[in-house]
Enzyme design. Structure first.
Site, PDB file in Angstrom:
ATOM      1  CG  ASP A  43      -4.516  29.071   2.806  1.00  0.00           C
ATOM      2  OD1 ASP A  43      -5.626  28.610   2.471  1.00  0.00           O
ATOM      3  OD2 ASP A  43      -3.518  29.029   2.063  1.00  0.00           O
ATOM      4  CE1 TYR A  48       1.469  26.968  -0.929  1.00  0.00           C
ATOM      5  CE2 TYR A  48       0.366  27.344   1.158  1.00  0.00           C
ATOM      6  CZ  TYR A  48       0.402  27.472  -0.213  1.00  0.00           C
ATOM      7  OH  TYR A  48      -0.628  28.115  -0.866  1.00  0.00           O
ATOM      8  CE  LYS A  77      -4.357  26.759  -0.619  1.00  0.00           C
ATOM      9  NZ  LYS A  77      -3.262  27.088   0.310  1.00  0.00           N
ATOM     10  CG  HIS A 110      -2.382  24.021  -4.479  1.00  0.00           C
ATOM     11  ND1 HIS A 110      -1.430  23.810  -3.513  1.00  0.00           N
ATOM     12  CD2 HIS A 110      -2.347  25.355  -4.743  1.00  0.00           C
ATOM     13  CE1 HIS A 110      -0.857  24.969  -3.200  1.00  0.00           C
ATOM     14  NE2 HIS A 110      -1.390  25.919  -3.937  1.00  0.00           N
TER      15      HIS A 110
END
Ligand code: A2P
Length: 317
Positions: A43, A48, A77, A110
Protein backbone atom coordinates in the site's frame (compact mmCIF):
# COMPACT_ATOMS: atom_id res chain seq x y z
CA UNK A 1 -9.99 -14.43 5.05
CA UNK A 2 -6.87 -14.40 2.90
CA UNK A 3 -8.23 -12.45 -0.09
CA UNK A 4 -11.03 -10.06 -0.96
CA UNK A 5 -12.59 -10.80 -4.33
CA UNK A 6 -13.36 -7.82 -6.55
CA UNK A 7 -16.16 -7.59 -9.08
CA UNK A 8 -14.11 -8.96 -12.00
CA UNK A 9 -12.76 -11.85 -9.90
CA UNK A 10 -9.39 -10.22 -9.13
CA UNK A 11 -8.15 -11.12 -5.67
CA UNK A 12 -6.84 -8.49 -3.27
CA UNK A 13 -4.56 -10.09 -0.66
CA UNK A 14 -6.21 -9.15 2.63
CA UNK A 15 -3.03 -8.45 4.58
CA UNK A 16 -0.76 -5.89 2.97
CA UNK A 17 2.22 -3.79 3.91
CA UNK A 18 1.56 -0.19 4.89
CA UNK A 19 4.25 2.30 3.90
CA UNK A 20 3.06 5.59 5.42
CA UNK A 21 5.89 6.82 7.68
CA UNK A 22 8.36 4.27 6.25
CA UNK A 23 11.32 6.53 5.71
CA UNK A 24 13.43 6.61 2.59
CA UNK A 25 16.58 4.78 3.65
CA UNK A 26 14.59 2.08 5.44
CA UNK A 27 11.66 1.28 3.18
CA UNK A 28 13.85 -0.39 0.52
CA UNK A 29 15.00 -3.11 2.92
CA UNK A 30 11.51 -3.39 4.43
CA UNK A 31 9.89 -4.05 1.05
CA UNK A 32 12.60 -6.54 0.01
CA UNK A 33 12.08 -8.40 3.28
CA UNK A 34 8.29 -8.22 3.08
CA UNK A 35 8.22 -9.69 -0.42
CA UNK A 36 10.70 -12.37 0.64
CA UNK A 37 8.46 -13.25 3.60
CA UNK A 38 5.41 -13.59 1.37
CA UNK A 39 3.65 -10.20 1.45
CA UNK A 40 1.84 -9.76 -1.87
CA UNK A 41 0.11 -6.42 -1.28
CA UNK A 42 1.94 -3.10 -0.98
CA UNK A 43 0.00 0.00 0.00
CA UNK A 44 1.66 3.18 -1.26
CA UNK A 45 0.87 6.84 -1.87
CA UNK A 46 2.58 9.68 -3.67
CA UNK A 47 2.46 11.85 -0.55
CA UNK A 48 4.45 9.30 1.49
CA UNK A 49 7.54 10.46 -0.41
CA UNK A 50 8.97 6.96 -0.75
CA UNK A 51 7.48 5.49 -3.93
CA UNK A 52 10.76 5.64 -5.87
CA UNK A 53 12.48 3.58 -3.21
CA UNK A 54 9.60 1.10 -3.06
CA UNK A 55 9.80 0.87 -6.85
CA UNK A 56 13.49 -0.02 -6.64
CA UNK A 57 12.79 -2.73 -4.07
CA UNK A 58 9.99 -4.15 -6.21
CA UNK A 59 12.10 -4.07 -9.37
CA UNK A 60 15.03 -5.72 -7.60
CA UNK A 61 12.77 -8.40 -6.11
CA UNK A 62 11.32 -9.13 -9.54
CA UNK A 63 14.81 -9.24 -11.09
CA UNK A 64 15.96 -11.62 -8.35
CA UNK A 65 13.02 -13.95 -9.05
CA UNK A 66 11.40 -13.43 -5.63
CA UNK A 67 8.08 -12.38 -7.17
CA UNK A 68 6.52 -11.63 -10.51
CA UNK A 69 4.80 -8.27 -10.97
CA UNK A 70 1.43 -9.94 -11.47
CA UNK A 71 1.72 -11.66 -8.08
CA UNK A 72 1.92 -8.35 -6.20
CA UNK A 73 -1.08 -6.12 -5.53
CA UNK A 74 0.07 -2.50 -5.80
CA UNK A 75 -2.12 0.30 -4.47
CA UNK A 76 -1.31 4.00 -4.65
CA UNK A 77 -3.18 7.24 -4.05
CA UNK A 78 -3.78 10.54 -5.79
CA UNK A 79 -2.68 13.47 -3.63
CA UNK A 80 -4.93 16.38 -2.78
CA UNK A 81 -3.16 18.83 -5.10
CA UNK A 82 -3.91 16.81 -8.24
CA UNK A 83 -7.72 16.60 -8.17
CA UNK A 84 -8.19 18.90 -11.17
CA UNK A 85 -9.06 16.60 -14.09
CA UNK A 86 -6.02 17.72 -16.13
CA UNK A 87 -3.68 16.89 -13.24
CA UNK A 88 -4.90 13.35 -12.57
CA UNK A 89 -3.16 11.44 -15.37
CA UNK A 90 0.22 13.18 -14.86
CA UNK A 91 0.05 12.32 -11.14
CA UNK A 92 -0.70 8.68 -11.88
CA UNK A 93 2.09 8.52 -14.45
CA UNK A 94 4.58 9.91 -11.92
CA UNK A 95 3.57 7.21 -9.46
CA UNK A 96 3.86 4.51 -12.16
CA UNK A 97 7.32 5.78 -13.03
CA UNK A 98 8.42 5.88 -9.39
CA UNK A 99 7.05 2.41 -8.69
CA UNK A 100 8.62 1.15 -11.95
CA UNK A 101 5.43 -0.51 -13.10
CA UNK A 102 3.23 -0.18 -16.20
CA UNK A 103 0.02 -0.45 -14.13
CA UNK A 104 -1.39 -0.23 -10.61
CA UNK A 105 -3.84 -2.73 -9.22
CA UNK A 106 -5.71 -0.02 -7.34
CA UNK A 107 -5.63 3.78 -7.39
CA UNK A 108 -7.45 5.75 -4.71
CA UNK A 109 -8.46 9.37 -4.26
CA UNK A 110 -6.49 9.88 -1.03
CA UNK A 111 -8.76 12.42 0.71
CA UNK A 112 -12.01 14.26 -0.04
CA UNK A 113 -9.95 17.45 0.19
CA UNK A 114 -8.48 19.60 -2.61
CA UNK A 115 -5.37 21.76 -2.62
CA UNK A 116 -4.13 24.07 -5.34
CA UNK A 117 -1.73 22.35 -7.75
CA UNK A 118 1.77 22.06 -6.27
CA UNK A 119 0.63 22.74 -2.70
CA UNK A 120 1.80 19.75 -0.65
CA UNK A 121 0.31 20.91 2.66
CA UNK A 122 -1.31 24.36 2.80
CA UNK A 123 -0.18 26.75 5.52
CA UNK A 124 -3.37 28.75 5.22
CA UNK A 125 -6.73 28.89 3.47
CA UNK A 126 -5.23 30.21 0.23
CA UNK A 127 -3.80 26.76 -0.60
CA UNK A 128 -7.20 25.04 -0.63
CA UNK A 129 -9.86 24.58 -3.28
CA UNK A 130 -13.38 23.95 -1.96
CA UNK A 131 -14.95 20.60 -2.88
CA UNK A 132 -17.92 22.60 -4.15
CA UNK A 133 -15.61 24.07 -6.82
CA UNK A 134 -13.80 20.82 -7.62
CA UNK A 135 -16.16 17.97 -6.72
CA UNK A 136 -14.93 14.43 -6.25
CA UNK A 137 -17.10 13.39 -9.19
CA UNK A 138 -14.98 15.57 -11.51
CA UNK A 139 -11.78 13.95 -10.27
CA UNK A 140 -13.42 10.55 -10.58
CA UNK A 141 -14.40 11.33 -14.15
CA UNK A 142 -10.71 11.82 -14.94
CA UNK A 143 -9.79 8.51 -13.32
CA UNK A 144 -12.24 6.36 -15.27
CA UNK A 145 -10.47 6.67 -18.65
CA UNK A 146 -7.20 5.70 -16.95
CA UNK A 147 -8.77 2.43 -15.94
CA UNK A 148 -10.12 1.99 -19.48
CA UNK A 149 -6.56 2.53 -20.73
CA UNK A 150 -5.22 -0.17 -18.40
CA UNK A 151 -2.97 2.13 -16.36
CA UNK A 152 -4.88 0.97 -13.29
CA UNK A 153 -6.99 -2.16 -12.81
CA UNK A 154 -9.34 -0.91 -10.08
CA UNK A 155 -10.41 2.46 -8.71
CA UNK A 156 -11.28 3.46 -5.18
CA UNK A 157 -11.39 6.18 -2.58
CA UNK A 158 -10.02 6.81 0.87
CA UNK A 159 -11.38 8.61 3.92
CA UNK A 160 -14.88 8.82 2.45
CA UNK A 161 -17.98 8.98 4.63
CA UNK A 162 -21.30 7.34 3.78
CA UNK A 163 -22.64 10.75 2.70
CA UNK A 164 -19.77 11.38 0.29
CA UNK A 165 -20.00 7.87 -1.16
CA UNK A 166 -23.75 8.24 -1.58
CA UNK A 167 -23.16 11.49 -3.45
CA UNK A 168 -20.41 10.04 -5.64
CA UNK A 169 -21.89 6.65 -6.60
CA UNK A 170 -24.68 7.89 -8.90
CA UNK A 171 -22.13 10.02 -10.76
CA UNK A 172 -19.76 7.13 -11.52
CA UNK A 173 -19.56 5.05 -14.69
CA UNK A 174 -17.03 2.79 -12.98
CA UNK A 175 -17.84 2.24 -9.33
CA UNK A 176 -15.28 2.62 -6.54
CA UNK A 177 -14.40 -0.86 -5.33
CA UNK A 178 -12.47 -0.01 -2.16
CA UNK A 179 -12.73 2.67 0.52
CA UNK A 180 -9.58 2.83 2.62
CA UNK A 181 -10.29 4.26 6.06
CA UNK A 182 -8.90 4.24 9.56
CA UNK A 183 -10.36 1.17 11.21
CA UNK A 184 -9.50 -0.79 14.37
CA UNK A 185 -11.29 -1.88 17.55
CA UNK A 186 -11.41 1.72 18.86
CA UNK A 187 -12.91 2.92 15.54
CA UNK A 188 -15.02 0.11 14.12
CA UNK A 189 -17.20 2.28 11.88
CA UNK A 190 -20.21 -0.07 11.84
CA UNK A 191 -22.47 2.23 9.80
CA UNK A 192 -19.81 2.82 7.15
CA UNK A 193 -18.99 -0.89 7.03
CA UNK A 194 -22.67 -1.82 6.61
CA UNK A 195 -23.16 0.76 3.86
CA UNK A 196 -20.05 -0.36 1.98
CA UNK A 197 -21.02 -4.02 2.31
CA UNK A 198 -24.45 -3.26 0.85
CA UNK A 199 -22.85 -1.31 -2.02
CA UNK A 200 -20.22 -3.97 -2.76
CA UNK A 201 -17.35 -1.70 -1.68
CA UNK A 202 -14.53 -3.33 0.26
CA UNK A 203 -12.91 -1.59 3.22
CA UNK A 204 -9.17 -1.47 3.77
CA UNK A 205 -8.25 -0.71 7.38
CA UNK A 206 -5.43 1.80 7.81
CA UNK A 207 -3.62 2.53 11.08
CA UNK A 208 -4.76 -0.90 12.34
CA UNK A 209 -2.24 -0.79 15.21
CA UNK A 210 -3.24 2.72 16.23
CA UNK A 211 -0.38 4.28 14.28
CA UNK A 212 1.99 4.73 17.26
CA UNK A 213 4.72 6.29 15.08
CA UNK A 214 2.60 9.23 13.91
CA UNK A 215 4.47 12.53 14.07
CA UNK A 216 3.99 14.31 17.41
CA UNK A 217 1.89 16.96 15.69
CA UNK A 218 -0.70 14.33 14.82
CA UNK A 219 -0.97 13.02 18.39
CA UNK A 220 -3.35 14.18 21.09
CA UNK A 221 -2.45 14.36 24.77
CA UNK A 222 -3.56 11.37 26.81
CA UNK A 223 -4.91 9.38 23.89
CA UNK A 224 -5.60 5.68 24.55
CA UNK A 225 -2.99 3.25 23.24
CA UNK A 226 -4.52 0.42 21.25
CA UNK A 227 -1.51 -1.93 21.47
CA UNK A 228 -1.62 -1.87 25.29
CA UNK A 229 -5.39 -2.08 25.70
CA UNK A 230 -6.01 -4.63 28.51
CA UNK A 231 -8.64 -6.54 26.51
CA UNK A 232 -6.27 -6.85 23.54
CA UNK A 233 -3.27 -7.85 25.66
CA UNK A 234 -5.32 -10.40 27.64
CA UNK A 235 -6.48 -12.12 24.45
CA UNK A 236 -2.93 -12.02 23.11
CA UNK A 237 -1.56 -13.54 26.30
CA UNK A 238 -4.11 -16.33 26.26
CA UNK A 239 -3.46 -17.19 22.61
CA UNK A 240 0.32 -16.87 22.81
CA UNK A 241 0.12 -14.14 20.17
CA UNK A 242 1.20 -10.50 20.20
CA UNK A 243 -1.27 -7.63 20.69
CA UNK A 244 -0.57 -6.54 17.09
CA UNK A 245 -1.51 -9.99 15.83
CA UNK A 246 -4.80 -9.84 17.73
CA UNK A 247 -5.61 -6.47 16.16
CA UNK A 248 -4.78 -7.71 12.66
CA UNK A 249 -6.72 -10.95 13.13
CA UNK A 250 -9.68 -8.85 14.28
CA UNK A 251 -9.60 -6.76 11.08
CA UNK A 252 -9.35 -9.87 8.91
CA UNK A 253 -12.22 -11.50 10.80
CA UNK A 254 -14.42 -8.49 9.89
CA UNK A 255 -13.73 -9.22 6.22
CA UNK A 256 -11.58 -6.14 5.72
CA UNK A 257 -8.18 -5.78 4.11
CA UNK A 258 -5.59 -4.48 6.56
CA UNK A 259 -2.25 -2.77 6.00
CA UNK A 260 0.03 -2.68 9.07
CA UNK A 261 3.19 -0.65 8.57
CA UNK A 262 6.50 -2.03 9.73
CA UNK A 263 10.12 -1.62 8.74
CA UNK A 264 11.33 -4.19 11.27
CA UNK A 265 11.99 -7.73 9.96
CA UNK A 266 10.69 -9.53 13.06
CA UNK A 267 7.51 -7.44 13.17
CA UNK A 268 6.99 -7.82 9.41
CA UNK A 269 7.03 -11.61 9.90
CA UNK A 270 4.86 -11.45 13.01
CA UNK A 271 2.24 -9.30 11.27
CA UNK A 272 2.00 -11.63 8.29
CA UNK A 273 1.56 -14.60 10.62
CA UNK A 274 -1.56 -12.93 12.03
CA UNK A 275 -3.36 -14.40 9.01
CA UNK A 276 -3.39 -17.77 10.73
CA UNK A 277 -4.57 -16.52 14.14
CA UNK A 278 -8.23 -17.27 14.70
CA UNK A 279 -10.22 -15.47 17.35
CA UNK A 280 -13.10 -17.14 19.16
CA UNK A 281 -16.61 -15.71 19.23
CA UNK A 282 -15.93 -14.62 22.83
CA UNK A 283 -12.72 -12.83 21.80
CA UNK A 284 -14.51 -11.09 18.94
CA UNK A 285 -17.32 -10.02 21.26
CA UNK A 286 -14.82 -8.60 23.75
CA UNK A 287 -13.06 -6.68 20.97
CA UNK A 288 -16.41 -5.45 19.62
CA UNK A 289 -16.98 -3.89 23.04
CA UNK A 290 -13.91 -1.66 22.65
CA UNK A 291 -15.47 0.63 20.02
CA UNK A 292 -15.27 4.27 21.10
CA UNK A 293 -15.17 6.05 17.74
CA UNK A 294 -11.61 7.15 18.42
CA UNK A 295 -9.76 8.52 15.39
CA UNK A 296 -5.99 8.64 15.62
CA UNK A 297 -5.82 10.32 12.20
CA UNK A 298 -8.33 13.01 13.03
CA UNK A 299 -7.81 15.20 9.97
CA UNK A 300 -7.43 18.31 12.12
CA UNK A 301 -4.24 19.22 10.26
CA UNK A 302 -6.48 20.11 7.31
CA UNK A 303 -8.54 22.57 9.34
CA UNK A 304 -7.17 26.12 9.00
CA UNK A 305 -8.81 29.48 9.74
CA UNK A 306 -11.05 30.48 6.86
CA UNK A 307 -10.36 27.20 5.01
CA UNK A 308 -13.03 24.95 3.52
CA UNK A 309 -12.34 21.89 5.71
CA UNK A 310 -13.96 21.36 9.10
CA UNK A 311 -13.95 18.11 11.04
CA UNK A 312 -17.73 18.09 10.68
CA UNK A 313 -17.69 18.43 6.88
CA UNK A 314 -14.69 16.09 6.48
CA UNK A 315 -16.27 13.14 8.30
CA UNK A 316 -19.92 14.17 7.94
CA UNK A 317 -20.51 13.53 11.62
P1 A2P B 1 8.04 -0.56 13.14
O1 A2P B 1 7.92 -0.02 11.76
O2 A2P B 1 9.31 -0.17 13.81
O3 A2P B 1 7.75 -2.04 13.22
P2 A2P B 1 0.13 1.42 11.92
O4 A2P B 1 0.22 0.34 10.90
O5 A2P B 1 -1.12 1.36 12.75
O6 A2P B 1 0.38 2.79 11.34
O7 A2P B 1 1.32 1.18 12.99
C1 A2P B 1 2.67 1.27 12.62
C2 A2P B 1 3.51 1.36 13.87
O8 A2P B 1 3.40 0.14 14.62
C3 A2P B 1 4.98 1.54 13.62
O9 A2P B 1 5.51 2.32 14.67
C4 A2P B 1 5.54 0.14 13.68
O10 A2P B 1 6.89 0.15 14.05
C5 A2P B 1 4.69 -0.46 14.76
N1 A2P B 1 4.50 -1.91 14.60
C6 A2P B 1 4.36 -2.60 13.46
N2 A2P B 1 4.18 -3.90 13.71
C7 A2P B 1 4.19 -4.04 15.05
C8 A2P B 1 4.06 -5.15 15.92
N3 A2P B 1 3.86 -6.38 15.44
N4 A2P B 1 4.12 -4.91 17.26
C9 A2P B 1 4.33 -3.67 17.75
N5 A2P B 1 4.46 -2.58 16.97
C10 A2P B 1 4.40 -2.77 15.63
Amino acid sequence: MSHLTLSNGDRLPALGLGTWKSRPGEVYEAVLEALRLGYRHLDCAAIYGNEAEIGRALADSIAAGVVRREEVWLTSKLWNDAHAPADVEPALRRTLQDLQTPYLDLYLIHWPICFKPGVVFPDDASGFVALADLPLAATWGALEPLRDAGLVRHLGVSNLSVAKLADLLPRCRIRPEVNQVELHPYLQQPALAAYCRAEGIHLTAYSPLGSPDRPAGLKADGEPVLLTDPVVTAIAGRLGASPAQVLLAWALAQGHAVIPKSVNPARLAQNLEARSLSLSAEDLAALAGLDRHRRYVSGDGFVVPGGPVTLANLWDE
